[in-house]
Design a protein around this motif. Structure first.
Motif, PDB file in Angstrom:
ATOM      1  N   LYS A 103      15.849  55.447 -22.714  1.00  0.00           N
ATOM      2  CA  LYS A 103      16.847  55.089 -24.056  1.00  0.00           C
ATOM      3  C   LYS A 103      16.575  55.819 -25.477  1.00  0.00           C
ATOM      4  N   ALA A 104      17.463  55.501 -26.397  1.00  0.00           N
ATOM      5  CA  ALA A 104      17.705  55.698 -27.556  1.00  0.00           C
ATOM      6  C   ALA A 104      16.595  54.973 -27.967  1.00  0.00           C
ATOM      7  N   VAL A 105      15.601  55.112 -28.439  1.00  0.00           N
ATOM      8  CA  VAL A 105      14.805  54.339 -29.832  1.00  0.00           C
ATOM      9  C   VAL A 105      14.630  55.026 -31.236  1.00  0.00           C
ATOM     10  N   PHE A 106      14.276  54.298 -31.896  1.00  0.00           N
ATOM     11  CA  PHE A 106      14.415  54.200 -33.472  1.00  0.00           C
ATOM     12  C   PHE A 106      12.808  53.795 -34.137  1.00  0.00           C
ATOM     13  N   ASN A 107      12.422  52.761 -33.328  1.00  0.00           N
ATOM     14  CA  ASN A 107      10.843  52.464 -33.534  1.00  0.00           C
ATOM     15  C   ASN A 107      10.307  51.857 -32.257  1.00  0.00           C
ATOM     16  N   MET A 108       9.106  51.704 -33.244  1.00  0.00           N
ATOM     17  CA  MET A 108       7.916  51.451 -32.447  1.00  0.00           C
ATOM     18  C   MET A 108       8.533  49.988 -31.313  1.00  0.00           C
ATOM     19  N   ALA A 109       8.440  49.650 -32.646  1.00  0.00           N
ATOM     20  CA  ALA A 109       8.757  48.247 -31.176  1.00  0.00           C
ATOM     21  C   ALA A 109      10.202  48.194 -30.500  1.00  0.00           C
ATOM     22  N   GLU A 110      10.660  49.087 -29.817  1.00  0.00           N
ATOM     23  CA  GLU A 110      11.860  49.967 -29.518  1.00  0.00           C
ATOM     24  C   GLU A 110      11.380  50.804 -28.125  1.00  0.00           C
ATOM     25  N   LEU A 111      10.315  51.767 -28.530  1.00  0.00           N
ATOM     26  CA  LEU A 111       9.418  52.133 -27.500  1.00  0.00           C
ATOM     27  C   LEU A 111       8.371  51.096 -26.895  1.00  0.00           C
ATOM     28  N   SER A 112       7.837  49.805 -27.315  1.00  0.00           N
ATOM     29  CA  SER A 112       6.882  49.751 -26.514  1.00  0.00           C
ATOM     30  C   SER A 112       8.035  48.871 -25.302  1.00  0.00           C
ATOM     31  N   GLU A 113       8.770  49.021 -25.536  1.00  0.00           N
ATOM     32  CA  GLU A 113       9.401  48.271 -24.134  1.00  0.00           C
ATOM     33  C   GLU A 113       9.733  49.074 -22.781  1.00  0.00           C
ATOM     34  N   GLY A 132      15.305  58.243 -36.787  1.00  0.00           N
ATOM     35  CA  GLY A 132      14.675  57.174 -34.969  1.00  0.00           C
ATOM     36  C   GLY A 132      14.172  58.751 -34.534  1.00  0.00           C
ATOM     37  N   SER A 133      14.178  60.307 -34.870  1.00  0.00           N
ATOM     38  CA  SER A 133      14.521  61.155 -34.397  1.00  0.00           C
ATOM     39  C   SER A 133      13.526  62.307 -34.981  1.00  0.00           C
ATOM     40  N   VAL A 134      12.574  61.785 -35.320  1.00  0.00           N
ATOM     41  CA  VAL A 134      11.609  62.752 -36.863  1.00  0.00           C
ATOM     42  C   VAL A 134      10.700  62.952 -35.711  1.00  0.00           C
ATOM     43  N   THR A 135       9.905  64.293 -35.878  1.00  0.00           N
ATOM     44  CA  THR A 135       9.261  64.461 -35.200  1.00  0.00           C
ATOM     45  C   THR A 135       8.383  65.685 -35.220  1.00  0.00           C
ATOM     46  N   PRO A 136       7.122  65.988 -34.688  1.00  0.00           N
ATOM     47  CA  PRO A 136       6.595  67.060 -35.017  1.00  0.00           C
ATOM     48  C   PRO A 136       7.372  69.060 -34.479  1.00  0.00           C
ATOM     49  N   LEU A 137       8.053  68.484 -33.996  1.00  0.00           N
ATOM     50  CA  LEU A 137       8.881  69.544 -33.298  1.00  0.00           C
ATOM     51  C   LEU A 137       9.893  69.683 -34.292  1.00  0.00           C
ATOM     52  N   GLY A 138      10.588  68.881 -35.128  1.00  0.00           N
ATOM     53  CA  GLY A 138      11.638  69.204 -35.871  1.00  0.00           C
ATOM     54  C   GLY A 138      11.407  70.264 -37.186  1.00  0.00           C
ATOM     55  N   PRO A 142      11.499  64.889 -28.357  1.00  0.00           N
ATOM     56  CA  PRO A 142      12.504  66.757 -28.218  1.00  0.00           C
ATOM     57  C   PRO A 142      13.289  67.194 -29.456  1.00  0.00           C
ATOM     58  N   ASN A 143      13.148  66.054 -30.573  1.00  0.00           N
ATOM     59  CA  ASN A 143      14.069  66.552 -31.741  1.00  0.00           C
ATOM     60  C   ASN A 143      15.598  65.649 -31.543  1.00  0.00           C
ATOM     61  N   ASP A 144      15.672  64.591 -30.305  1.00  0.00           N
ATOM     62  CA  ASP A 144      16.326  63.469 -29.801  1.00  0.00           C
ATOM     63  C   ASP A 144      15.452  62.506 -29.975  1.00  0.00           C
ATOM     64  N   ASN A 145      15.607  61.423 -29.811  1.00  0.00           N
ATOM     65  CA  ASN A 145      15.403  59.690 -29.315  1.00  0.00           C
ATOM     66  C   ASN A 145      15.708  59.083 -27.823  1.00  0.00           C
ATOM     67  N   THR A 146      15.884  59.558 -26.874  1.00  0.00           N
ATOM     68  CA  THR A 146      16.326  59.750 -25.733  1.00  0.00           C
ATOM     69  C   THR A 146      14.971  60.197 -25.005  1.00  0.00           C
ATOM     70  N   ALA A 147      14.539  60.870 -25.671  1.00  0.00           N
ATOM     71  CA  ALA A 147      12.781  60.721 -24.844  1.00  0.00           C
ATOM     72  C   ALA A 147      12.085  61.136 -25.266  1.00  0.00           C
TER      73      ALA A 147
END
Length: 162
Positions: free
Chosen positions: A23-33, A98-104, A132-137
């Protein structure tokens, strides 16, 4: 590049990677789930600029770390730093919050963003998990491959202790 274009890019370059769709995650707390295969390799990304809007930096650290921008500034000889606006994020890296990444950085046509990469990624598992430039993966890569991708694109990469 969008998510599918990142996947195609990695496949075309024959770069080892694993993908975790979620699912879309916007922070580390959401990713921890979310159940992820390499929790020790997940990355947190902070996109900042200097006070003159001349230099843009992506700071990528282990997911459990906090970044003190004042200390970072002192240790890396930058001017005063602040977070990049949503407009600049879209203009420079074609990303949303929420989608910031080095791949951006592959979308950074002017190569104006410098990557500061936490050296702990190199010293630990050798893997990194980034969007991958998207916070759903999350895409899991070898850290050397990520560094090479960014450098080949033309952006500067500096390995630092954070």
């Amino acid at each position: 590049m969008n998510k599918q274009e990142i996947y195609n890019f990695l496949n075309d370059k024959n770069i080892w990677h694993e993908i975790t769709e979620h699912k879309a995650v916007f922070n580390m707390a959401e990713l921890s789930e979310i159940d992820i295969p390499y929790p020790e390799a997940d990355a947190k990304n902070i996109f900042v600029r200097d006070d003159k809007k001349r230099n843009y930096y992506l700071i990528t650290v282990k997911g459990d770390k906090r970044v003190d921008l004042k200390e970072f500034r002192k240790n890396n000889n930058t001017r005063a730093l602040s977070f990049v606006s949503e407009n600049d994020l879209m203009d420079i890296m074609n990303l949303i919050p929420g989608s910031v990444t080095p791949l951006g950085m592959l979308n950074d046509k002017e190569m104006k963003v410098k990557l500061f990469l936490d050296k702990e990624f190199i010293e630990s598992s050798g893997k990194i998990g980034v969007h991958p430039n998207d916070n759903t993966a999350t895409v899991w890569l070898k850290i050397e491959d990520l560094i090479n991708i960014i450098k080949e694109h033309g952006n500067e990469v500096e390995i630092v202790e954070i």
